[in-house]
Write a protein that holds these residues in place. Structure first.
Motif, mmCIF file in Angstrom:
data_model
loop_
_atom_site.group_PDB
_atom_site.id
_atom_site.type_symbol
_atom_site.label_atom_id
_atom_site.label_comp_id
_atom_site.label_asym_id
_atom_site.label_seq_id
_atom_site.Cartn_x
_atom_site.Cartn_y
_atom_site.Cartn_z
ATOM 1 N N LEU A 19 10.551 3.447 -3.503
ATOM 2 C CA LEU A 19 9.092 3.580 -3.427
ATOM 3 C C LEU A 19 8.427 2.232 -3.152
ATOM 4 O O LEU A 19 8.908 1.172 -3.580
ATOM 5 C CB LEU A 19 8.555 4.158 -4.743
ATOM 6 N N GLN A 20 7.301 2.307 -2.473
ATOM 7 C CA GLN A 20 6.483 1.100 -2.270
ATOM 8 C C GLN A 20 5.674 0.815 -3.525
ATOM 9 O O GLN A 20 5.529 -0.342 -3.929
ATOM 10 C CB GLN A 20 5.546 1.312 -1.077
ATOM 11 N N ALA A 21 5.145 1.879 -4.140
ATOM 12 C CA ALA A 21 4.357 1.736 -5.366
ATOM 13 C C ALA A 21 4.664 2.905 -6.290
ATOM 14 O O ALA A 21 4.965 4.013 -5.856
ATOM 15 C CB ALA A 21 2.867 1.696 -5.039
ATOM 16 N N ILE A 22 4.573 2.608 -7.593
ATOM 17 C CA ILE A 22 4.788 3.626 -8.631
ATOM 18 C C ILE A 22 3.451 3.942 -9.280
ATOM 19 O O ILE A 22 2.738 3.025 -9.721
ATOM 20 C CB ILE A 22 5.802 3.137 -9.689
ATOM 21 N N THR A 24 3.068 6.909 2.318
ATOM 22 C CA THR A 24 2.980 8.379 2.235
ATOM 23 C C THR A 24 3.116 8.826 0.785
ATOM 24 O O THR A 24 4.023 8.361 0.071
ATOM 25 C CB THR A 24 4.105 9.025 3.077
ATOM 26 N N PRO A 25 2.240 9.718 0.309
ATOM 27 C CA PRO A 25 2.312 10.147 -1.090
ATOM 28 C C PRO A 25 3.635 10.857 -1.400
ATOM 29 O O PRO A 25 4.153 11.631 -0.593
ATOM 30 C CB PRO A 25 1.137 11.111 -1.242
ATOM 31 N N TYR A 44 18.349 1.088 -5.677
ATOM 32 C CA TYR A 44 17.348 2.125 -5.407
ATOM 33 C C TYR A 44 15.941 1.562 -5.259
ATOM 34 O O TYR A 44 15.035 2.268 -4.849
ATOM 35 C CB TYR A 44 17.352 3.162 -6.533
ATOM 36 N N GLY A 45 15.753 0.296 -5.601
ATOM 37 C CA GLY A 45 14.421 -0.284 -5.527
ATOM 38 C C GLY A 45 13.493 0.365 -6.546
ATOM 39 O O GLY A 45 13.913 0.757 -7.651
ATOM 40 N N ASN A 46 12.216 0.455 -6.210
ATOM 41 C CA ASN A 46 11.255 1.080 -7.133
ATOM 42 C C ASN A 46 11.570 2.582 -7.245
ATOM 43 O O ASN A 46 11.561 3.306 -6.240
ATOM 44 C CB ASN A 46 9.829 0.890 -6.613
ATOM 45 N N THR A 47 11.812 2.989 -8.470
ATOM 46 C CA THR A 47 12.328 4.350 -8.689
ATOM 47 C C THR A 47 11.593 5.018 -9.848
ATOM 48 O O THR A 47 11.229 4.369 -10.843
ATOM 49 C CB THR A 47 13.840 4.313 -9.003
ATOM 50 N N GLN A 80 1.853 16.519 -8.486
ATOM 51 C CA GLN A 80 1.109 15.302 -8.859
ATOM 52 C C GLN A 80 1.712 14.100 -8.126
ATOM 53 O O GLN A 80 2.931 13.957 -8.027
ATOM 54 C CB GLN A 80 1.179 15.095 -10.367
ATOM 55 N N VAL A 81 0.868 13.221 -7.611
ATOM 56 C CA VAL A 81 1.350 12.026 -6.915
ATOM 57 C C VAL A 81 1.936 11.063 -7.939
ATOM 58 O O VAL A 81 1.280 10.691 -8.918
ATOM 59 C CB VAL A 81 0.218 11.343 -6.125
ATOM 60 N N ILE A 82 3.194 10.663 -7.721
ATOM 61 C CA ILE A 82 3.856 9.743 -8.654
ATOM 62 C C ILE A 82 4.162 8.402 -7.996
ATOM 63 O O ILE A 82 4.601 7.466 -8.666
ATOM 64 C CB ILE A 82 5.164 10.361 -9.193
ATOM 65 N N GLY A 83 3.962 8.292 -6.678
ATOM 66 C CA GLY A 83 4.238 7.028 -5.988
ATOM 67 C C GLY A 83 4.000 7.165 -4.491
ATOM 68 O O GLY A 83 3.486 8.189 -4.019
#
Length: 322
Positions: free
Chosen positions: A250-253, A212-213, A231-234, A265-268
């Motif tokens: 986050l799954q992706a940055i 999800t964006p 926090y994982g990907n942050t 704006q989509v950041i992850g």
């Protein structure tokens, strides 16, 4: 026929003939002349003391006109002072409150500034008090006008800052949550899902599907991004004006450190990295380094009714996912 003049002599008890001479004649003449001059001086003094001369009448008329003008100027000064007081009141108690600015300092009439060398030539005049008072009033109004003009320049700058500030403040939700059903946990004391101990939850958890964006909630600069312990990907965004936001697990940055981002704006993408019990977004808002409740900053994408509902949901939600 020439008249003879006699003078009584008390010693001889007889009248003696006065012999006329040039000296006696001159003496009598000067006596009468001096008497006439003295009488004229007295009469003229009385006349001048009781009756104004044409020049004095002109001067008195000019003085009366000046006094009337001064009274008129005083009334105009009072009117201008009232206008300036009203402008100052609105400035201090409306514009500066809205723009979160300090109040203007008070202005005092500086009487010492009005007794310098430029006024020495007037010190001995009978009208110096009037000149001084008029000068003091003019100086005070001039200071008020200068200060008010500077204040309006400052307010214009503050207004521009306010527009930039409103654009930068984190003012939307970080994911699409139109039905308001994706809030898993709000800000406050919660039970840790892993250690089962009571701890302070410094943000909000949004449950969402992986991928999800995730949106930046305000304009700013990416101050840090990558994998962070727990926090994982942050992604951390510095919005300026004391605000920063964190987007964790986050799954992706989709951004890089130092990159400028804009609101929405989509950041992850939502994931479940780090200390997480399921896919969700952990979202925090910090003001001057202190965590604050993010629910207080959703005023741009929620109606008043939705906002009230969000506050209730965030306050009651207790299922922490991290």
């Amino acid at each position: 026929m020439k008249k003879n003049h006699f003078k009584y002599n008390p010693e001889t008890l007889s009248f003696e003939k006065i012999e006329s001479s040039v000296a006696n004649w001159v003496k009598v003449l000067f006596t009468h002349l001096l008497s006439g001059i003295g009488l004229s001086v007295i009469v003229l003094s009385l006349v001048y003391s009781l009756v104004d001369s044409p020049k004095e009448r002109i001067l008195k008329n000019e003085i009366a006109t000046m006094e009337a003008k001064y009274r008129e100027l005083s009334r105009r000064y009072d009117a201008m002072s009232d206008v300036m007081a009203d402008l100052r009141e609105r400035d201090n108690h409306l514009y500066r409150i809205i723009l979160e600015a300090d109040s203007m300092p008070e202005i005092m009439i500086n009487e010492n500034a009005l007794t310098n060398d430029s006024y020495d030539e007037y010190m001995d005049l009978s009208s110096f008090d009037v000149i001084f008072e008029a000068s003091a009033r003019a100086d005070y109004v001039e200071q008020l006008i200068c200060q008010q003009s500077s204040s309006y320049d400052e307010l214009v700058d503050l207004l521009h800052d306010k527009e930039r500030r409103l654009q930068c403040i984190p003012a939307i939700q970080p994911i699409l949550n139109r039905n308001l059903k994706q809030v898993a946990s709000g800000f406050g004391w919660r039970i840790d899902p892993v250690f089962h101990t009571r701890r302070m939850h410094q943000g909000m958890d949004y449950s969402a599907n992986r991928g999800t964006p995730v949106y930046a909630t305000g304009d700013g600069t990416v101050s840090d991004c990558g994998y962070m312990q727990g926090y994982g990907n942050t992604v951390i965004i510095n919005h300026g004006f004391g605000y920063s936001t964190m987007y964790a697990h986050l799954q992706a940055i989709k951004v890089k450190r130092g990159q400028r981002v804009t609101r929405a704006q989509v950041i992850g993408n939502v994931g479940s990295t780090g200390k997480s019990t399921g896919p969700h977004l952990h979202y925090e808002v910090h003001y001057h380094g202190t965590p604050v409740n993010p629910v207080n900053y959703y005023f741009l994408d929620l109606s008043p009714a939705e906002y009230d509902k969000m506050v209730q949901i965030a306050g009651n939600a207790g299922q922490v996912l991290d």
